[in-house]
Design a protein around this motif. Structure first.
Motif, PDB file in Angstrom:
ATOM      1  N   THR B   8      -1.966 -10.589   3.541  1.00 54.73           N
ATOM      2  CA  THR B   8      -3.272  -9.749   3.237  1.00 54.73           C
ATOM      3  C   THR B   8      -4.406 -10.428   2.772  1.00 54.73           C
ATOM      4  OG1 THR B   8      -1.625  -9.652   1.461  1.00 54.73           O
ATOM      5  CG2 THR B   8      -1.902  -7.529   2.729  1.00 54.73           C
ATOM      6  N   ASP B  12      -7.932  -9.492   3.609  1.00 51.98           N
ATOM      7  CA  ASP B  12      -9.249  -9.066   2.820  1.00 51.98           C
ATOM      8  C   ASP B  12     -10.313 -10.337   3.118  1.00 51.98           C
ATOM      9  OD1 ASP B  12     -10.933  -9.945   0.393  1.00 51.98           O
ATOM     10  OD2 ASP B  12      -9.443  -8.437  -0.560  1.00 51.98           O
ATOM     11  N   THR B  26       1.782  -6.758   7.209  1.00 54.61           N
ATOM     12  CA  THR B  26       1.644  -5.943   6.020  1.00 54.61           C
ATOM     13  C   THR B  26       2.775  -6.425   4.859  1.00 54.61           C
ATOM     14  OG1 THR B  26       3.343  -4.597   6.932  1.00 54.61           O
ATOM     15  CG2 THR B  26       0.802  -3.833   7.071  1.00 54.61           C
ATOM     16  N   PRO B  34      -2.399  -2.450   2.149  1.00 57.62           N
ATOM     17  CA  PRO B  34      -2.800  -2.176   0.841  1.00 57.62           C
ATOM     18  C   PRO B  34      -3.998  -1.067   1.206  1.00 57.62           C
ATOM     19  CG  PRO B  34      -2.533  -4.568   1.007  1.00 57.62           C
ATOM     20  CD  PRO B  34      -2.402  -3.967   2.670  1.00 57.62           C
ATOM     21  N   ASP B  35      -3.910  -0.099   0.257  1.00 55.00           N
ATOM     22  CA  ASP B  35      -4.814   0.971   0.450  1.00 55.00           C
ATOM     23  C   ASP B  35      -6.404   0.712   0.073  1.00 55.00           C
ATOM     24  OD1 ASP B  35      -2.748   2.767   0.515  1.00 55.00           O
ATOM     25  OD2 ASP B  35      -2.565   3.127  -1.657  1.00 55.00           O
ATOM     26  N   TYR B  36      -6.538  -0.106  -0.702  1.00 52.99           N
ATOM     27  CA  TYR B  36      -8.216  -0.654  -0.865  1.00 52.99           C
ATOM     28  C   TYR B  36      -9.013  -1.088   0.166  1.00 52.99           C
ATOM     29  CZ  TYR B  36      -7.566  -5.600  -1.238  1.00 52.99           C
ATOM     30  OH  TYR B  36      -7.421  -7.078  -0.537  1.00 52.99           O
ATOM     31  N   TYR B 201       4.146  -1.759  -9.269  1.00 53.97           N
ATOM     32  CA  TYR B 201       4.455  -2.016  -7.842  1.00 53.97           C
ATOM     33  C   TYR B 201       5.380  -0.986  -7.501  1.00 53.97           C
ATOM     34  CZ  TYR B 201       7.231  -4.351  -4.168  1.00 53.97           C
ATOM     35  OH  TYR B 201       7.858  -4.454  -3.084  1.00 53.97           O
ATOM     36  N   ASP B 230      -2.269  -1.461  -8.329  1.00 51.88           N
ATOM     37  CA  ASP B 230      -1.501  -2.447  -7.654  1.00 51.88           C
ATOM     38  C   ASP B 230      -1.992  -3.345  -6.689  1.00 51.88           C
ATOM     39  OD1 ASP B 230       1.062  -3.944  -8.585  1.00 51.88           O
ATOM     40  OD2 ASP B 230       1.381  -3.569  -6.522  1.00 51.88           O
ATOM     41  N   SER B 231      -2.689  -2.299  -5.712  1.00 51.87           N
ATOM     42  CA  SER B 231      -3.033  -2.823  -4.408  1.00 51.87           C
ATOM     43  C   SER B 231      -4.150  -3.730  -4.380  1.00 51.87           C
ATOM     44  CB  SER B 231      -3.365  -1.677  -3.472  1.00 51.87           C
ATOM     45  OG  SER B 231      -4.870  -1.260  -3.496  1.00 51.87           O
ATOM     46  N   TYR B 232      -5.107  -3.705  -5.395  1.00 51.30           N
ATOM     47  CA  TYR B 232      -6.003  -4.883  -5.204  1.00 51.30           C
ATOM     48  C   TYR B 232      -5.931  -5.680  -6.506  1.00 51.30           C
ATOM     49  CZ  TYR B 232      -8.661  -1.223  -7.871  1.00 51.30           C
ATOM     50  OH  TYR B 232      -9.243  -0.101  -8.687  1.00 51.30           O
ATOM     51  N   LEU B 235      -1.920  -7.005  -4.906  1.00 50.03           N
ATOM     52  CA  LEU B 235      -1.437  -7.444  -3.308  1.00 50.03           C
ATOM     53  C   LEU B 235      -2.651  -7.986  -2.639  1.00 50.03           C
ATOM     54  CD1 LEU B 235       0.484  -4.026  -2.311  1.00 50.03           C
ATOM     55  CD2 LEU B 235       1.207  -6.373  -2.608  1.00 50.03           C
ATOM     56  N   GLY B 236      -3.802  -7.350  -3.049  1.00 49.91           N
ATOM     57  CA  GLY B 236      -5.013  -8.338  -2.339  1.00 49.91           C
ATOM     58  C   GLY B 236      -5.020  -9.506  -2.933  1.00 49.91           C
TER      59      GLY B 236
END
Lengths: 334, 259
Positions: B8, B12, B26, B34-36, B201, B230-232, B235-236
């Protein structure tokens, strides 16, 4: 070792069991002082810091009670199953209960419901319950009758099926694996205080029923024909005892995951030490299970303060060689 | 140019540099990015999870360039570089800004990269000004997973973003290393800070913090608690994530009362 009478052995086990909880609370570097525990018992909470009080009431005591209850339940269930099937290799895991409970948890994770302890408890319990019903159903349909040896065979068979389905779900979704990793290994570290009440109620009910079932089991052991001759229905006895095994195993597995050693080995230890009579072996298994699980759980807690090692691992690593030595000595003496 | 990314962070970075990869892996769940990340209307081929990229699929895509890291896929380098030119950073996370520069070189977008990093530093300065006015509150960064709770240290991605902006961390989170793992609510006091940023998470699968929140241990926390995405935050691990994080931080510090 001198040979003790059955009553005296049981008495010693009971004494050991009663001294275990205070000993565990006092021992170790995080142990409490005897003085502060005594004043706590008198209702005085000032002798201990807020944090220590929380740790005691929210973590250590619930975990200790859970260990006692789960150990007793699995020891008792293992003994019932080995006597019912007349098979020394039988353990509650073989009836498909463990894998059924795991599959129940995985279904909960995949479902849109949140993964709360109460839901997890219900999911594991119903998974184990459905697994057992399925095993009985399959045995009935394929063999036309319900016989103990077939229950184990088809239980093991269906276990592999449930296990395969669980594995597929866990491989596709790492979240799911993380959520139930500790549970899969068999661990008391995620016990919550709120679980102790229902756990105690179900396990104690199961234990009392188990004691009452020993007479029927004895009839069954005298042979199916003799049992029928004495007015008992072997099939009814099988189903009844299986239901007790289900209550004991499914509740324990639902809170702690499968702890295989207790159900398999403890009944043998009880037979070697306490005696062959069903009631003696049953009481011995229950007390020994209740003694060994909290002890193993405490031992791994001392070894790794990060609490990553499941107690089942400690039991297996120490217990298996010890058990082999016991059996060898037994056979040499005969 | 047909670019394939293996994590990821690389996804990004590529998107931030204005390059849309054709395929990516993923984290944790097959096919879930990730959603963002701004992926609407983009057809991105999933190569499975980060740990096990689908190499057969990757080969049939005939990429011109593969971006990844030695940390995640070092052992695949000989194989990957026989498929297409492969550029690996050494690590991921705390080294995100260096990774941006390296990949920018590979993608021929070096000017874009410098502009991007300058913009981030400028935003940091704005946040820092407000932060000084609020008396430099310490920020505790907590991520709750299913099996443990992590406190992020300076050598993590988020730790490096905090350090880049000059934001203070509690003493429990200032030593060297990536993260501290907690398993028991006995250690709850280590979570505290003037501001506690809590990231969960996959909360649906029961994150450990929810268990702790149901116990009286949780009421020992004194700091201002904020939930973060959590996504950015976690995870990002690239500049697009940093921009989202800085937007959040600006708001959080703005809302923090003056002592």
């Amino acid at each position: 070792m001198t040979i003790l009478s059955t009553e005296r052995s049981l008495f010693f086990l009971l004494i050991a069991l009663l001294t275990l909880p205070p000993a565990i609370l006092l021992a170790g570097e995080h142990g409490y002082s005897a003085m502060s525990l005594l004043s706590l018992l008198r209702g005085d909470t000032t002798s201990i810091s807020d944090m220590d009080y929380l740790v005691l009431t929210e973590l250590r005591l619930p975990r200790l009670f859970a260990g006692l209850l789960v150990g007793a339940a699995l020891g008792c269930a293992g003994c019932l199953l080995q006597r019912m099937t007349a098979n020394p290799l039988a353990s509650p895991g073989l009836l498909g209960l463990n894998q059924g409970a795991a599959l129940g948890l995985v279904c909960l994770i995949i479902s849109p419901l949140p993964f709360l302890p109460l839901y997890a408890f219900i999911a594991a319990l119903s998974g184990a319950f459905l697994a057992m019903v399925l095993v009985f159903g399959v045995v009935r349909i394929t063999t036309g009758a319900i016989a103990a040896e077939n229950l184990l065979l088809f239980g093991a068979l269906l276990s592999t099926l449930f296990g395969a389905l669980t594995t597929v779900a866990l491989i596709l979704d790492q979240h799911a694996l993380d959520a139930i990793r500790f549970w899969l290994a068999g661990s008391l570290s995620l016990i919550e205080r709120s679980q102790i009440g229902p756990l105690a109620a179900l396990v104690l009910t199961g234990l009392i029923l188990a004691v009452f079932s020993t007479r029927s089991l004895q009839l069954l052991e005298s042979g199916h024909d003799t049992a029928r001759g004495l007015g008992a229905n072997p099939r009814t006895i099988l189903i009844m005892v299986s239901a007790i095994i289900l209550i004991l195993t499914a509740t324990s597995v639902a809170v702690s995951g499968p702890i295989l050693f207790i159900g398999l080995i403890v009944p043998h230890l009880a037979r070697l030490w306490i005696g062959e009579r069903i009631l003696d072996q049953l009481l011995g298994s229950t007390l020994l299970g209740a003694l060994l699980l909290p002890l193993a759980d405490f031992a791994v807690f001392l070894l790794d303060s990060d609490d990553r090692i499941p107690p089942g691992v400690a039991l297996a690593i120490l217990g298996v060689p010890w058990f082999m030595w016991l059996v060898k000595r037994r056979y040499r003496n005969q | 140019m047909r670019v394939v990314v293996l994590d990821t962070g690389e996804l990004d970075i590529a998107l931030a540099l204005g390059v849309t990869p054709i395929a990516a892996t993923t984290p944790y769940q097959v096919g879930n990015f990730p959603d963002y990340l701004p992926l609407e209307g983009i057809e991105l081929i999933s190569l499975g999870v980060v740990q096990e990229p689908d190499l057969e699929r990757l080969m049939t895509l005939k990429p011109d360039l593969i971006l990844g890291s030695r940390l995640r896929h070092g052992r695949l380098y000989p194989l990957l570089s026989s498929i297409a030119p492969t550029v690996f950073t050494d690590k991921v996370g705390a080294t995100w800004a260096d990774n941006v520069r390296l990949f920018a070189k590979a993608l021929n977008r070096e000017n874009t990269a410098e502009a991007l990093l300058n913009k981030i530093d400028h935003h940091c300065q704005q946040i820092l000004a407000e932060y000084e006015i609020k008396g430099r509150p310490e920020l505790s960064i907590v991520r709750s997973l299913q099996t443990h709770i992590r406190l992020y240290l300076p050598d993590s991605f988020i730790g490096s973003v905090m350090a880049r902006c000059g934001l203070q961390r509690p003493s429990s989170q200032s030593g060297p290393g990536f993260a501290r793992r907690l398993r028991s609510p006995e250690q709850i006091d280590l979570l505290d800070g003037d501001i506690v940023l809590l990231s969960e998470y996959s909360p649906k699968q029961g994150s450990l913090a929810r268990r702790w929140q149901r116990t009286p241990f949780w009421s020992r926390l004194e700091g201002h608690l904020y939930k973060i995405d959590d996504s950015y935050w976690m995870l990002g691990i690239g500049p697009l994530a940093v921009e989202h994080i800085l937007d959040d931080l600006e708001q959080i510090i703005h809302d923090y009362p003056i002592n």
